[in-house]
Design a protein around this motif. Sequence first.
Motif, PDB file in Angstrom:
ATOM      1  N   ILE B 237      48.451  -2.111   4.273  1.00 20.73           N
ATOM      2  CA  ILE B 237      47.480  -3.186   4.175  1.00 20.73           C
ATOM      3  C   ILE B 237      47.782  -3.987   2.919  1.00 20.73           C
ATOM      4  O   ILE B 237      47.982  -3.412   1.852  1.00 20.73           O
ATOM      5  CB  ILE B 237      46.043  -2.631   4.042  1.00 20.73           C
ATOM      6  CG1 ILE B 237      45.744  -1.685   5.205  1.00 20.73           C
ATOM      7  CG2 ILE B 237      45.025  -3.759   3.989  1.00 20.73           C
ATOM      8  CD1 ILE B 237      44.459  -0.946   5.053  1.00 20.73           C
ATOM      9  N   SER B 238      47.802  -5.323   3.037  1.00 20.01           N
ATOM     10  CA  SER B 238      47.895  -6.116   1.818  1.00 20.01           C
ATOM     11  C   SER B 238      46.458  -6.460   1.446  1.00 20.01           C
ATOM     12  O   SER B 238      45.910  -7.455   1.846  1.00 20.01           O
ATOM     13  CB  SER B 238      48.728  -7.376   2.046  1.00 20.01           C
ATOM     14  OG  SER B 238      48.209  -8.064   3.152  1.00 20.01           O
ATOM     15  N   GLY B 239      45.821  -5.546   0.699  1.00 14.68           N
ATOM     16  CA  GLY B 239      44.377  -5.597   0.511  1.00 14.68           C
ATOM     17  C   GLY B 239      43.968  -6.435  -0.675  1.00 14.68           C
ATOM     18  O   GLY B 239      44.766  -7.178  -1.246  1.00 14.68           O
ATOM     19  N   PRO B 240      42.718  -6.290  -1.062  1.00 14.62           N
ATOM     20  CA  PRO B 240      42.151  -7.088  -2.135  1.00 14.62           C
ATOM     21  C   PRO B 240      42.607  -6.637  -3.515  1.00 14.62           C
ATOM     22  O   PRO B 240      42.261  -7.250  -4.499  1.00 14.62           O
ATOM     23  CB  PRO B 240      40.643  -6.867  -1.977  1.00 14.62           C
ATOM     24  CG  PRO B 240      40.537  -5.511  -1.377  1.00 14.62           C
ATOM     25  CD  PRO B 240      41.760  -5.322  -0.530  1.00 14.62           C
ATOM     26  N   TYR B 241      43.358  -5.543  -3.575  1.00 11.96           N
ATOM     27  CA  TYR B 241      43.674  -5.018  -4.894  1.00 11.96           C
ATOM     28  C   TYR B 241      44.822  -5.780  -5.526  1.00 11.96           C
ATOM     29  O   TYR B 241      45.870  -5.971  -4.920  1.00 11.96           O
ATOM     30  CB  TYR B 241      43.990  -3.524  -4.831  1.00 11.96           C
ATOM     31  CG  TYR B 241      42.746  -2.784  -4.494  1.00 11.96           C
ATOM     32  CD1 TYR B 241      41.773  -2.568  -5.465  1.00 11.96           C
ATOM     33  CD2 TYR B 241      42.492  -2.376  -3.186  1.00 11.96           C
ATOM     34  CE1 TYR B 241      40.589  -1.935  -5.151  1.00 11.96           C
ATOM     35  CE2 TYR B 241      41.317  -1.734  -2.869  1.00 11.96           C
ATOM     36  CZ  TYR B 241      40.367  -1.522  -3.853  1.00 11.96           C
ATOM     37  OH  TYR B 241      39.197  -0.908  -3.543  1.00 11.96           O
ATOM     38  N   ALA B 242      44.542  -6.225  -6.753  1.00  8.27           N
ATOM     39  CA  ALA B 242      45.499  -7.094  -7.424  1.00  8.27           C
ATOM     40  C   ALA B 242      46.650  -6.312  -8.041  1.00  8.27           C
ATOM     41  O   ALA B 242      47.642  -6.875  -8.457  1.00  8.27           O
ATOM     42  CB  ALA B 242      44.783  -7.894  -8.508  1.00  8.27           C
ATOM     43  N   THR B 243      46.483  -5.003  -8.147  1.00 13.91           N
ATOM     44  CA  THR B 243      47.522  -4.239  -8.831  1.00 13.91           C
ATOM     45  C   THR B 243      48.705  -3.966  -7.916  1.00 13.91           C
ATOM     46  O   THR B 243      48.556  -3.853  -6.700  1.00 13.91           O
ATOM     47  CB  THR B 243      46.963  -2.895  -9.310  1.00 13.91           C
ATOM     48  OG1 THR B 243      46.314  -2.265  -8.206  1.00 13.91           O
ATOM     49  CG2 THR B 243      45.976  -3.087 -10.436  1.00 13.91           C
ATOM     50  N   ASP B 244      49.846  -3.830  -8.562  1.00 12.38           N
ATOM     51  CA  ASP B 244      51.060  -3.501  -7.828  1.00 12.38           C
ATOM     52  C   ASP B 244      51.028  -2.009  -7.524  1.00 12.38           C
ATOM     53  O   ASP B 244      50.901  -1.189  -8.438  1.00 12.38           O
ATOM     54  CB  ASP B 244      52.267  -3.853  -8.699  1.00 12.38           C
ATOM     55  CG  ASP B 244      53.536  -3.286  -8.087  1.00 12.38           C
ATOM     56  OD1 ASP B 244      53.679  -3.365  -6.850  1.00 12.38           O
ATOM     57  OD2 ASP B 244      54.352  -2.749  -8.855  1.00 12.38           O
ATOM     58  N   PRO B 245      51.101  -1.627  -6.238  1.00  8.14           N
ATOM     59  CA  PRO B 245      50.929  -0.220  -5.880  1.00  8.14           C
ATOM     60  C   PRO B 245      51.950   0.690  -6.563  1.00  8.14           C
ATOM     61  O   PRO B 245      51.598   1.789  -6.986  1.00  8.14           O
ATOM     62  CB  PRO B 245      51.094  -0.195  -4.369  1.00  8.14           C
ATOM     63  CG  PRO B 245      51.458  -1.562  -3.949  1.00  8.14           C
ATOM     64  CD  PRO B 245      51.240  -2.496  -5.081  1.00  8.14           C
ATOM     65  N   ALA B 246      53.179   0.258  -6.673  1.00  8.59           N
ATOM     66  CA  ALA B 246      54.197   1.107  -7.299  1.00  8.59           C
ATOM     67  C   ALA B 246      53.830   1.375  -8.757  1.00  8.59           C
ATOM     68  O   ALA B 246      53.859   2.517  -9.229  1.00  8.59           O
ATOM     69  CB  ALA B 246      55.559   0.447  -7.207  1.00  8.59           C
ATOM     70  N   THR B 247      53.413   0.314  -9.459  1.00  6.52           N
ATOM     71  CA  THR B 247      53.015   0.504 -10.858  1.00  6.52           C
ATOM     72  C   THR B 247      51.795   1.402 -10.946  1.00  6.52           C
ATOM     73  O   THR B 247      51.713   2.287 -11.803  1.00  6.52           O
ATOM     74  CB  THR B 247      52.692  -0.861 -11.493  1.00  6.52           C
ATOM     75  OG1 THR B 247      53.704  -1.783 -11.115  1.00  6.52           O
ATOM     76  CG2 THR B 247      52.636  -0.753 -13.003  1.00  6.52           C
ATOM     77  N   SER B 248      50.832   1.179 -10.041  1.00  5.90           N
ATOM     78  CA  SER B 248      49.646   2.029 -10.020  1.00  5.90           C
ATOM     79  C   SER B 248      50.032   3.490  -9.870  1.00  5.90           C
ATOM     80  O   SER B 248      49.498   4.368 -10.553  1.00  5.90           O
ATOM     81  CB  SER B 248      48.738   1.631  -8.859  1.00  5.90           C
ATOM     82  OG  SER B 248      47.948   0.528  -9.212  1.00  5.90           O
ATOM     83  N   ALA B 249      50.965   3.740  -8.957  1.00  2.00           N
ATOM     84  CA  ALA B 249      51.395   5.118  -8.722  1.00  2.00           C
ATOM     85  C   ALA B 249      51.983   5.708  -9.994  1.00  2.00           C
ATOM     86  O   ALA B 249      51.679   6.843 -10.385  1.00  2.00           O
ATOM     87  CB  ALA B 249      52.412   5.166  -7.586  1.00  2.00           C
ATOM     88  N   VAL B 250      52.827   4.917 -10.672  1.00  2.01           N
ATOM     89  CA  VAL B 250      53.439   5.408 -11.905  1.00  2.01           C
ATOM     90  C   VAL B 250      52.366   5.654 -12.970  1.00  2.01           C
ATOM     91  O   VAL B 250      52.373   6.679 -13.668  1.00  2.01           O
ATOM     92  CB  VAL B 250      54.495   4.390 -12.410  1.00  2.01           C
ATOM     93  CG1 VAL B 250      54.987   4.797 -13.794  1.00  2.01           C
ATOM     94  CG2 VAL B 250      55.645   4.325 -11.429  1.00  2.01           C
ATOM     95  N   VAL B 251      51.393   4.732 -13.085  1.00  2.00           N
ATOM     96  CA  VAL B 251      50.318   4.900 -14.076  1.00  2.00           C
ATOM     97  C   VAL B 251      49.560   6.187 -13.826  1.00  2.00           C
ATOM     98  O   VAL B 251      49.313   6.980 -14.739  1.00  2.00           O
ATOM     99  CB  VAL B 251      49.361   3.691 -14.029  1.00  2.00           C
ATOM    100  CG1 VAL B 251      48.081   3.992 -14.811  1.00  2.00           C
ATOM    101  CG2 VAL B 251      50.039   2.451 -14.587  1.00  2.00           C
TER     102      VAL B 251
END
Lengths: 310, 275, 309, 258
Positions: B237-251
């Motif tokens: 889903i290209s959802g409402p979340y502004a964050t980059d999923p890959a970066t989020s995962a790393v964080v």
Amino acid sequence: MTDGLLRTDSVTKRFDTVEALSNLSVELSPGTIGLVGPNGSGKTTLLRLLLGLLAPTSGSLSVLGRDPQREPLLVREQVGYMPEHDCLMPDLSGVGFVAYMGRVSGLPRETAMSRAHEVLEFVGLKEQRYRKIREYSVGMRQRVKLAQAIVHDPPLCLLDEPTSGLDPEGREEMLGLVAALSRLGGRSFVLSTHLLPDTEGLVDQVLLLNAGKLLAAGPVARLLSSRTPETVIRIRGDVPGFVAALSRKGVETRTQGSELRVVLPSGDTRPIFEVANETGGQVRYLGPSVRTIEDLFLSLAEEAPDQVAP
Amino acid sequence: MSISAPRYGAAPVAKTGRIHRALTIAHREFNRRSGVGTVAVVTLTYLAITLVLTINTSFASLTGTVTLATFETPYSSPAWPFLMLIVATSVGAGGLAEDVGNRSITLYLSRPIRLIDYLAAKSAATGTWLVIAAVGPGLAGLAVVLVLGWAPSSLVLTGAGAFVATGLLACIFFTGLALALSSLTTRALYAGVAIFGVVLSLEIGAPLVSGITGNTSVAYASPINDLLSVAQSAFGISGPYATDPATSAVVLALSGVFFAVFAGWRMSRVEVVGE
Amino acid sequence: MTGIVDADSVTKRYGEVLGLNGFSATFPPGITGLVGPNGAGKSTLFRLLAGQLRCDAGTLTLLGFPAWGQGEFRRRVGYCPEHASLFDWMTGADFVTTLLRVDGFPRAEAQERALRAIETVGLTEARDRRLKAYSKGMRQRIKLAQCIAHDPQLILLDEPLNGVDPVGRAHLSALLRQLSATGHHLIVSSHVLYEVERLTDQIVMIAHGQAIAQGDLHRIRDLIDSRPHMVDLETPDPRGVAKLLGAWDHVVSIEFTGPGKLRVLTRSPEAFYAALPALVVTEKLDVRSVHSADDNLDAVFRYLAGGGR
Amino acid sequence: MTGEWTRLVAVTWLSLRSSLRGWRLAGLSAFALIPTLIVVSVASTHPAASTLSNSAEALFGLLTLPIVTMVIVLVLSVGQFRNEIDNETLLYLSDRSITRPMIVVGKYLGSLAAALVLVIPAALLPLAVASWGGGNGYPAVVPLTVAAAAALAAIAYGGFFLFLGLVSRAALLIGILYGFLWEELVPLLPGSAPRLTLVFYLRNFLSTELTTGPLSGYPAPLTATASILVPIALAAVFVVLGSLAFRYLETAPERESA
């Protein structure tokens, strides 16, 4: 047996500004060792150093020929530790807990379980071993602590104040357990205590500490010899009158608690009965004084706190 | 009292290794957490997520529009972060706090294991529970979907992969956080309050800041935002979340590890006290 | 007759566990030792007296006031609990001062009294250190300081000698005797009999939640003497001594237990010990040692406590 | 009577000091600073003045009141009796000539003072940062109302949690469930159900006092006086209940020997 059990080489341990141990150098051979001193004299610190739980500020140690700093796991496999304070897991049964501690020490599951049953039976908890530890009394908790320290059959057990909080009966039983274990042979004990009578007749070597400093160390027999023999008397009746009458006969008495101590020329007890007969006192106890570790400690602590005995 | 000395079996036994000892600790920690409370919370998680997933998929299958995104529905519910918080509190808050509280930590440290073994074992136990709670319900729901034939098996398999990926990430983060906060107190529930407080504050604060300032990188500070962002991307889903999923995962992964290291540092200082 | 503390059939249960079971005793003025093994109910009695617990049945009064209740009379009571927990983050002086303020003393007086009490227990040097850093013995002493700082009439000390080393024990005993000499009443519990013996003659013995003996030591000694004693003697001439002792009608049996040793069983220990010196002197005997395992409080305690089971 | 006063002050001061120390103080202070940090980070990007001041004000209703204040008051109040019963230190107070209701009142006032020390700055600092950092200034009523609402929350939650900690072993757990589930979820229900939460009255108070701004939009069927009196009355009820309960409460552990 020439192999040293424990050796400390000018070990000093400082906590912030407090020096818990100062320049301690001892060498002890296998056997049952009393680690004796008042609270705060550095006993627990020494035990933790021996386990490698603390690092010495300076100096070095060796336990069963190994440095607990460099090879803590190998040392701890050979050592059982009974902490002073309560440290049990209240949600486990006695046997579950001891077996668990055995397995954490490297015993396979089956061995750990059968040994847990054995040691709990030995410490007298056969009936209660399936009950949860939270229901145990003080005495039972103390026994479980001993059981977990010996479950992996270590050649050396460090027991920190094993009689702490026990009543006379409980103390006797706990010391009896340690005596029974040490009679089996092949296993050494370091028993720390601030109650000096605990060590009487149980230990063959002592290490006396006061305020982090060594007062004396070595075989009990050697430390206890070398004093003029005294006679101990317990009198029922007019004690001051008895003392005065004895003094008129030229025998001086020293009062210690409810007991009188005298030095009798050539061990002749007759003056005592004569005085007792005159003053109407009853001789309830009469016997040679055995110099106790307590005497030794008190006299050493008074004499020279800084001096290290031979 | 009769005294009969222990015989210690016949021959000396071969000792097990450190891994085995650590596994013993992990096993015990896992069992200790299997109380009524934890089981109830985990069951609730299963019921909630599995039900939402199957019901939504069943509706979608009626209209023939089952896609990967359909499986994401449980994560869209506001109940999900609360469930994760409650699970993390009930399985992780006590892990270190209780051992320090009843001082059994002394016994562990006096045994032939290293502190790292002990911490790894505790993390493994907490982590296993979190995996059960975070990954399991999604997989259970998908199994139902597969059995009832509401979606093709290839789609279900992809969905399973997405659940595993997000669940593992949640597990790493919450395990680290729970251990770190657990190491700061001797009472499990204080750690629990802290878990709630920290995560909810970040969840409220971070989106607010990033929304107003337009600085999207602030949004990475909210772990729930990160998890949802990863989940949406994993479910396509290209959802409402502004964050980059890959970066989020790393964080998430890095902060989980950081928290675990912090817990280790705290525990290494616990026993260093005088008499 | 009323004492400092009166207990009449006091019963206290913790769920199914009995703490006290019909405990009746009168504690007279002065120092009274409360002696019994762990779990006998000593701490329960203290907690009842300190107003921490309520009796399930019976009446318990201290200084004439019911034990469950607060009020001004609590200023006349000091309690030193057994366990070692304190407000660890406070300094010693702070701890005692604060508790005095809780008792209603104005600041200046509270501080002055605190310093005096701390000096009395010998902690002046450590008074500004945090309690966290106190050793077990120091904790015991600061607990005592808070217990005596308000100059209470009645001082309740639960196992004050536990965990104190021999040197400290001597100091503490001296302090307690001094408190008693200055008009304070003390109730001191211990599971170690000889410690209490050095402190006072007044004893209340407790086992299984009941008072099994009370009175002064002489009465309890009489109890000891009311049972047969086994007395071991050492002498170079056991047969000669045995012949003389065998003539006494209260001597039940004589046994030779080893070279130069004999064991005498007497029905009347009092008569035996009273007559022994005269015999030794008139018959010119050489008795090297006299010893009996039955002649101490521990023995009578085991006997009495065992009987209550 | 001066003696009673001394006693009350002593217990209050003792509980205030024991509340604010060590790791707990560090943790709670860090927590109290979260809203401020958020506003600082917003301000650092120089948003429009009204955006900045509105967001700082809104933050109070979103985060400071329901989460930060809740956590601080929960941790400070629940432990007042529970920890001291568990640690066996309560007896140092309860064996003295102070009456038990006085201990309850003293501990309540002490924990309340401790909570206010943390909660008031947590409420006001974000506003201050927003004003100085480029936002519109606030009329005096905004900081006053926000501070009063935070204090009201501390008064009301503090009384309830103190009582919980006195009567229940599971006080902290009940507190967590009440604070984070009940107070968060029940206000979402329709009808008069939200009146069963304290946060309803706090929001009512905010919205009656503030006519503009993000905090003015909560439902406010009650007058300001009523919305102040209900939380205070509730706190008083719980303190009185606590005093009554404590008079009959045995404060020793349930076993013979430690």
